[in-house]
Design a protein around this motif. Structure first.
Motif, PDB file in Angstrom:
ATOM      1  N   VAL A 116      40.318  46.746  40.852  1.00  0.00           N
ATOM      2  CA  VAL A 116      40.117  46.582  39.444  1.00  0.00           C
ATOM      3  C   VAL A 116      38.870  46.068  39.423  1.00  0.00           C
ATOM      4  O   VAL A 116      38.418  45.003  40.054  1.00  0.00           O
ATOM      5  CB  VAL A 116      40.987  46.151  38.583  1.00  0.00           C
ATOM      6  CG1 VAL A 116      40.638  45.930  37.070  1.00  0.00           C
ATOM      7  CG2 VAL A 116      42.292  46.866  38.752  1.00  0.00           C
ATOM      8  N   ASP A 117      37.794  46.718  38.584  1.00  0.00           N
ATOM      9  CA  ASP A 117      36.662  45.927  38.126  1.00  0.00           C
ATOM     10  C   ASP A 117      36.892  45.035  36.613  1.00  0.00           C
ATOM     11  O   ASP A 117      37.668  45.771  36.064  1.00  0.00           O
ATOM     12  CB  ASP A 117      35.306  46.713  38.111  1.00  0.00           C
ATOM     13  CG  ASP A 117      34.405  46.393  39.073  1.00  0.00           C
ATOM     14  OD1 ASP A 117      34.488  45.271  39.626  1.00  0.00           O
ATOM     15  OD2 ASP A 117      33.374  47.275  39.182  1.00  0.00           O
ATOM     16  N   TYR A 118      36.105  44.169  36.582  1.00  0.00           N
ATOM     17  CA  TYR A 118      35.985  43.500  35.176  1.00  0.00           C
ATOM     18  C   TYR A 118      34.860  42.742  35.035  1.00  0.00           C
ATOM     19  O   TYR A 118      34.087  42.689  35.800  1.00  0.00           O
ATOM     20  CB  TYR A 118      37.272  42.402  35.021  1.00  0.00           C
ATOM     21  CG  TYR A 118      37.180  41.604  36.262  1.00  0.00           C
ATOM     22  CD1 TYR A 118      36.630  40.271  36.004  1.00  0.00           C
ATOM     23  CD2 TYR A 118      38.053  41.626  37.229  1.00  0.00           C
ATOM     24  CE1 TYR A 118      36.378  39.225  36.941  1.00  0.00           C
ATOM     25  CE2 TYR A 118      37.940  40.448  38.371  1.00  0.00           C
ATOM     26  CZ  TYR A 118      37.279  39.266  38.030  1.00  0.00           C
ATOM     27  OH  TYR A 118      37.335  38.507  39.194  1.00  0.00           O
ATOM     28  N   SER A 119      34.551  42.452  33.797  1.00  0.00           N
ATOM     29  CA  SER A 119      33.147  41.899  33.215  1.00  0.00           C
ATOM     30  C   SER A 119      33.125  40.544  33.827  1.00  0.00           C
ATOM     31  O   SER A 119      34.230  39.993  34.183  1.00  0.00           O
ATOM     32  CB  SER A 119      33.042  41.783  31.635  1.00  0.00           C
ATOM     33  OG  SER A 119      33.083  43.239  31.153  1.00  0.00           O
ATOM     34  N   VAL A 143      37.680  38.136  27.140  1.00  0.00           N
ATOM     35  CA  VAL A 143      37.502  39.622  27.618  1.00  0.00           C
ATOM     36  C   VAL A 143      38.065  39.901  28.882  1.00  0.00           C
ATOM     37  O   VAL A 143      38.547  40.862  29.179  1.00  0.00           O
ATOM     38  CB  VAL A 143      35.750  39.618  27.556  1.00  0.00           C
ATOM     39  CG1 VAL A 143      35.433  41.032  28.195  1.00  0.00           C
ATOM     40  CG2 VAL A 143      35.183  39.594  26.148  1.00  0.00           C
ATOM     41  N   LEU A 144      37.855  39.153  30.079  1.00  0.00           N
ATOM     42  CA  LEU A 144      38.189  39.368  31.332  1.00  0.00           C
ATOM     43  C   LEU A 144      39.880  39.577  31.340  1.00  0.00           C
ATOM     44  O   LEU A 144      40.411  40.575  31.987  1.00  0.00           O
ATOM     45  CB  LEU A 144      37.927  38.411  32.119  1.00  0.00           C
ATOM     46  CG  LEU A 144      36.496  38.229  32.685  1.00  0.00           C
ATOM     47  CD1 LEU A 144      35.327  38.131  31.683  1.00  0.00           C
ATOM     48  CD2 LEU A 144      36.372  37.068  33.830  1.00  0.00           C
ATOM     49  N   LEU A 158      44.478  43.415  31.374  1.00  0.00           N
ATOM     50  CA  LEU A 158      45.595  43.822  30.648  1.00  0.00           C
ATOM     51  C   LEU A 158      45.486  45.288  30.252  1.00  0.00           C
ATOM     52  O   LEU A 158      46.412  45.852  30.550  1.00  0.00           O
ATOM     53  CB  LEU A 158      45.807  43.056  29.264  1.00  0.00           C
ATOM     54  CG  LEU A 158      46.435  41.601  29.676  1.00  0.00           C
ATOM     55  CD1 LEU A 158      46.309  40.804  28.412  1.00  0.00           C
ATOM     56  CD2 LEU A 158      47.981  41.745  30.304  1.00  0.00           C
ATOM     57  N   LYS A 159      44.204  45.831  29.857  1.00  0.00           N
ATOM     58  CA  LYS A 159      43.976  47.229  29.704  1.00  0.00           C
ATOM     59  C   LYS A 159      44.151  47.940  30.961  1.00  0.00           C
ATOM     60  O   LYS A 159      44.614  48.929  30.913  1.00  0.00           O
ATOM     61  CB  LYS A 159      42.719  47.508  29.064  1.00  0.00           C
ATOM     62  CG  LYS A 159      42.500  47.054  27.715  1.00  0.00           C
ATOM     63  CD  LYS A 159      41.081  47.896  27.129  1.00  0.00           C
ATOM     64  CE  LYS A 159      40.038  46.756  27.173  1.00  0.00           C
ATOM     65  NZ  LYS A 159      38.608  47.490  26.731  1.00  0.00           N
ATOM     66  N   ALA A 160      43.664  47.440  32.184  1.00  0.00           N
ATOM     67  CA  ALA A 160      43.872  48.146  33.267  1.00  0.00           C
ATOM     68  C   ALA A 160      45.517  48.478  33.834  1.00  0.00           C
ATOM     69  O   ALA A 160      45.739  49.539  34.245  1.00  0.00           O
ATOM     70  CB  ALA A 160      43.252  47.286  34.610  1.00  0.00           C
ATOM     71  N   LYS A 161      46.198  47.532  33.476  1.00  0.00           N
ATOM     72  CA  LYS A 161      47.523  47.199  33.757  1.00  0.00           C
ATOM     73  C   LYS A 161      48.363  48.487  32.914  1.00  0.00           C
ATOM     74  O   LYS A 161      49.038  49.446  33.211  1.00  0.00           O
ATOM     75  CB  LYS A 161      48.119  45.980  33.446  1.00  0.00           C
ATOM     76  CG  LYS A 161      49.578  46.106  33.679  1.00  0.00           C
ATOM     77  CD  LYS A 161      50.338  44.827  33.001  1.00  0.00           C
ATOM     78  CE  LYS A 161      51.684  45.021  32.517  1.00  0.00           C
ATOM     79  NZ  LYS A 161      52.177  43.757  31.865  1.00  0.00           N
ATOM     80  N   HIS A 204      44.182  33.817  39.079  1.00  0.00           N
ATOM     81  CA  HIS A 204      44.342  33.307  37.818  1.00  0.00           C
ATOM     82  C   HIS A 204      44.755  34.679  36.715  1.00  0.00           C
ATOM     83  O   HIS A 204      45.431  34.569  35.875  1.00  0.00           O
ATOM     84  CB  HIS A 204      43.232  32.777  37.560  1.00  0.00           C
ATOM     85  CG  HIS A 204      43.170  32.293  35.854  1.00  0.00           C
ATOM     86  ND1 HIS A 204      42.292  33.348  35.053  1.00  0.00           N
ATOM     87  CD2 HIS A 204      43.465  31.290  35.199  1.00  0.00           C
ATOM     88  CE1 HIS A 204      42.297  32.722  33.943  1.00  0.00           C
ATOM     89  NE2 HIS A 204      42.953  31.657  33.849  1.00  0.00           N
ATOM     90  N   LEU A 205      43.858  35.624  36.689  1.00  0.00           N
ATOM     91  CA  LEU A 205      43.958  36.704  36.068  1.00  0.00           C
ATOM     92  C   LEU A 205      45.393  37.450  36.126  1.00  0.00           C
ATOM     93  O   LEU A 205      45.757  37.980  35.071  1.00  0.00           O
ATOM     94  CB  LEU A 205      42.662  37.666  36.163  1.00  0.00           C
ATOM     95  CG  LEU A 205      41.292  37.251  35.916  1.00  0.00           C
ATOM     96  CD1 LEU A 205      40.444  38.120  36.260  1.00  0.00           C
ATOM     97  CD2 LEU A 205      41.212  36.720  34.270  1.00  0.00           C
ATOM     98  N   ALA A 206      45.678  37.841  37.351  1.00  0.00           N
ATOM     99  CA  ALA A 206      46.970  38.358  37.502  1.00  0.00           C
ATOM    100  C   ALA A 206      48.096  37.658  36.867  1.00  0.00           C
ATOM    101  O   ALA A 206      49.106  38.518  36.548  1.00  0.00           O
ATOM    102  CB  ALA A 206      47.240  38.527  39.164  1.00  0.00           C
ATOM    103  N   THR A 207      48.169  36.399  36.693  1.00  0.00           N
ATOM    104  CA  THR A 207      49.172  35.796  35.897  1.00  0.00           C
ATOM    105  C   THR A 207      49.371  36.372  34.490  1.00  0.00           C
ATOM    106  O   THR A 207      50.425  36.153  34.310  1.00  0.00           O
ATOM    107  CB  THR A 207      49.043  34.202  36.197  1.00  0.00           C
ATOM    108  OG1 THR A 207      48.125  33.919  35.037  1.00  0.00           O
ATOM    109  CG2 THR A 207      48.877  33.637  37.315  1.00  0.00           C
ATOM    110  N   PHE A 208      48.541  36.751  34.000  1.00  0.00           N
ATOM    111  CA  PHE A 208      48.456  37.012  32.584  1.00  0.00           C
ATOM    112  C   PHE A 208      49.099  38.671  32.597  1.00  0.00           C
ATOM    113  O   PHE A 208      49.482  39.064  31.343  1.00  0.00           O
ATOM    114  CB  PHE A 208      47.196  37.323  31.929  1.00  0.00           C
ATOM    115  CG  PHE A 208      46.619  35.882  31.628  1.00  0.00           C
ATOM    116  CD1 PHE A 208      46.953  35.078  30.352  1.00  0.00           C
ATOM    117  CD2 PHE A 208      45.915  35.050  32.501  1.00  0.00           C
ATOM    118  CE1 PHE A 208      46.404  33.893  30.132  1.00  0.00           C
ATOM    119  CE2 PHE A 208      45.664  33.774  32.547  1.00  0.00           C
ATOM    120  CZ  PHE A 208      45.892  33.016  31.127  1.00  0.00           C
TER     121      PHE A 208
END
Length: 278
Positions: free
Chosen positions: A97-100, A109-110, A115-118, A145-149
């Protein structure tokens, strides 16, 4: 003498060599593994992911999403295509996945983007021969970190059966006084809202938390604290150290078939017995 434990380049002598190796491996992966590039998961520029398919093909396959690190402000999905080698060998569809990137985009935003990708992958899993009932996620460093959300507790189940967190950051407050103060300038509000240690998590998600034996102390301390938090919240958690591993060698080895850490990710994706790097 290096004093900032979060400035990875100061603690990994061959940082640039490892990054070059990861990028070279990723270029080879894009040439040799069947893929669909730049699939849009959202409407904004850059909201894309790359899909890599196992040789076996078929339907009802697991689907696994990988989120790259870089302290939220560098790297891209193309840099980490190589992780798809391990994922597809586990018989799963790989979504890289890419993110800003910060500081142009802010943390909210990130997190919204991953979450949108999931949500996109769960809604369109059958398009890639996968099933939403076998969705897992991994991330390295800021990506962990992002994955925990993705498996926060909410009214509905998270849909994440397993998470693999490598060299993650679970308490953002110490970063406010690190070198990142000048690079991403985390606000007090961002720290309060987006520190995983302040969140509740889905007890249906099993979690592997891994850190390199040679990581600096904050990464080890945060991993232990996050493990303890998840256990109190009812999650099945395994935490382990990667022998002789540092912050960058561990993510490189995640993509190298035959390494203990790649075997651990393979086992988690395949829902086999837990594997522990030796």
């Amino acid at each position: 003498m290096a004093t900032d434990p979060f400035r990875i380049r100061d603690h990994v002598a061959n940082f640039d060599d490892i990054v070059d190796d990861i990028r070279t491996r990723s270029s080879a992966t894009r040439r040799t593994v069947a893929m669909e590039a730049n699939v849009a998961y959202g409407r904004e520029s850059g909201e894309t992911l790359d899909i890599f398919l196992p040789n076996s093909g078929g339907s009802g396959m697991p689907i696994h999403m990988f989120i790259h690190g870089g302290y939220w402000r560098m790297f891209s999905k193309e840099d980490y295509s190589c992780v798809a080698e391990t994922i597809t060998r586990a018989g799963a569809v790989a979504a890289i996945v890419d993110y800003s990137l910060m500081p142009i985009a802010r943390m909210e935003v990130l997190i919204g983007q991953v979450l949108k990708a999931k949500a996109f992958l769960l809604a369109h899993a059958d398009r890639f021969g996968a099933t939403p009932g076998r969705f897992s996620v991994s991330g390295h460093s800021a990506g962990a970190h992002l994955a925990t959300f993705l498996f926060n507790r909410s009214v509905e189940p998270s849909g994440v059966i397993a998470a693999f967190l490598l060299g993650g950051l679970y308490d953002l407050e110490p970063l406010q006084t690190s070198f990142l103060r000048d690079e991403i300038a985390l606000s007090d509000e961002e720290v309060r809202r987006f520190t995983p240690m302040h969140r509740k998590h889905d007890p249906a998600t099993r979690v592997a938390i891994m850190t390199g034996e040679l990581e600096t102390n904050p990464f080890k301390t945060q991993a232990n604290a996050f493990k303890d938090l998840l256990v109190t919240q009812g999650l099945e958690v395994r935490a382990s150290r990667v022998a002789d591993g540092d912050h960058m060698s561990t993510v490189r080895d995640l993509a190298v078939v035959g390494t203990p850490i790649a075997a651990a990710l393979h086992a988690l994706i395949a829902n086999d017995a837990w594997e522990k790097p030796r």
